[in-house]
Write a protein that holds these residues in place. Structure first.
Motif, PDB file in Angstrom:
ATOM      1  N   ALA A   1      -5.960 -10.875  -6.263  1.00  0.00           N
ATOM      2  CA  ALA A   1      -7.147 -10.313  -5.618  1.00  0.00           C
ATOM      3  C   ALA A   1      -6.778  -9.257  -4.568  1.00  0.00           C
ATOM      4  N   GLY A   2      -5.748  -9.536  -3.769  1.00  0.00           N
ATOM      5  CA  GLY A   2      -5.370  -8.589  -2.710  1.00  0.00           C
ATOM      6  C   GLY A   2      -4.880  -7.266  -3.291  1.00  0.00           C
TER       7      GLY A   2
ATOM      8  N   ARG B   1      -8.054  -0.520  -5.457  1.00  0.00           N
ATOM      9  CA  ARG B   1      -9.402   0.091  -5.407  1.00  0.00           C
ATOM     10  C   ARG B   1      -9.541   1.026  -4.203  1.00  0.00           C
ATOM     11  N   GLU B   2      -8.757   0.775  -3.158  1.00  0.00           N
ATOM     12  CA  GLU B   2      -8.746   1.700  -2.008  1.00  0.00           C
ATOM     13  C   GLU B   2      -8.107   3.032  -2.384  1.00  0.00           C
TER      14      GLU B   2
ATOM     15  N   ASP C   1       0.825  -1.200   0.000  1.00  0.00           N
ATOM     16  CA  ASP C   1       0.000   0.000   0.000  1.00  0.00           C
ATOM     17  C   ASP C   1       0.869   1.263   0.000  1.00  0.00           C
TER      18      ASP C   1
ATOM     19  N   LEU D   1      -5.687  -6.025  -6.187  1.00  0.00           N
ATOM     20  CA  LEU D   1      -6.839  -5.318  -6.768  1.00  0.00           C
ATOM     21  C   LEU D   1      -7.592  -4.554  -5.679  1.00  0.00           C
ATOM     22  N   ASP D   2      -7.780  -5.188  -4.529  1.00  0.00           N
ATOM     23  CA  ASP D   2      -8.459  -4.502  -3.424  1.00  0.00           C
ATOM     24  C   ASP D   2      -7.672  -3.263  -3.002  1.00  0.00           C
ATOM     25  N   ALA D   3      -6.337  -3.428  -2.898  1.00  0.00           N
ATOM     26  CA  ALA D   3      -5.500  -2.296  -2.455  1.00  0.00           C
ATOM     27  C   ALA D   3      -5.571  -1.161  -3.484  1.00  0.00           C
TER      28      ALA D   3
END
Ligand SMILES: C[S@@+](CC[C@H](N)C(=O)[O-])C[C@H]1O[C@@H](n2cnc3c(N)ncnc32)[C@H](O)[C@@H]1O
Length: 201
Positions: free
Chosen positions: A166-167, A173-174, A141, A169-171
């Motif tokens: 997946a992880g 999107r944050e 991050d 992509l989530d980071a």
């Protein structure tokens, strides 16, 4: 780290680092997609992490980039391209290209805020298949935040990955307003595979 180039029996040029396969010059579509997605997003000044065999750089220059800063950690790779062992000396001689030998993390962190239209990262196989443990930070991050700071407000961050991470992509999107996933079907020695290019804006 030690980089090695070898010409395989099938005629392909293969790049290995510390004995681990990094890439060859047979299947290069995903390296080019990495450039195309940022050009399509309107980028003209681009920072690239990882010279490799130069396919992303070539696609950026051919596609109309006006300035490209490439960070490559292995000095031999730059030397091999300058001396012709890796095709692409003209990419390094192009006045739009600047090469820095060093870690892309340091290079991004040294940039003034809002300096670049896009950052393209292809320094490892993605967060789930690291060749170099130290590259775990590239997908952290903190480093995504450093990339965002170095980008103009409408800038784009593109990341190559061997799988759909997946992880990460989530980071992304944050941190970013919009994240697109570009699956790239490839054939590896007659085996179908899918590589991924993630585009965050
Ligand atoms: C898969 S290759 C890049 C392929 C490139 N996109 C192309 O089109 O040929 C990865 C490159 O990143 C370099 N690299 C690995 N870690 C790095 C880092 N932290 N900073 C800069 N370059 C790095 C490797 O030495 C290698 O040349």
């Amino acid at each position: 780290m030690t980089a090695h180039l070898r010409r395989r029996e099938d005629g392909a040029l293969e790049l290995r680092v510390n004995g681990v396969f990094v890439m060859d010059d047979v299947e290069t579509s995903s390296e080019r997609v990495l450039a195309e997605v940022v050009l399509d997003a309107g980028a003209r000044e681009v920072l690239v992490g990882g010279l490799g065999l130069g396919h992303t750089l070539r696609a950026l220059l051919d596609g109309g980039a006006t300035g490209v800063l490439v960070a490559e950690i292995e000095p031999e790779i730059v030397t091999w391209m300058r001396t012709g062992r890796i095709r692409g000396r003209e990419l390094l001689d192009d006045p739009r290209t600047e090469i820095v030998v060093g870690d892309v993390r340091d290079v991004v962190e040294a940039q003034p805020p809002a300096r670049w239209d896009a950052i393209c990262l292809d320094v490892d196989n993605g967060p789930d298949f690291l060749v170099h443990e130290h590259n775990a930070d590239i997908y952290s991050d903190d480093f995504l935040g450093a990339c965002r700071t170095a980008l103009r407000p409408d800038g784009a961050l593109a990341i190559w990955s061997m799988n759909r991470p997946a992880g990460l992509l989530d980071a992304l999107r944050e941190r970013f307003d919009r994240v697109d996933e570009h699956p790239v079907p490839v054939r590896l020695q007659d085996r179908p595979e899918t590589y991924w290019v993630l585009l965050a804006r």
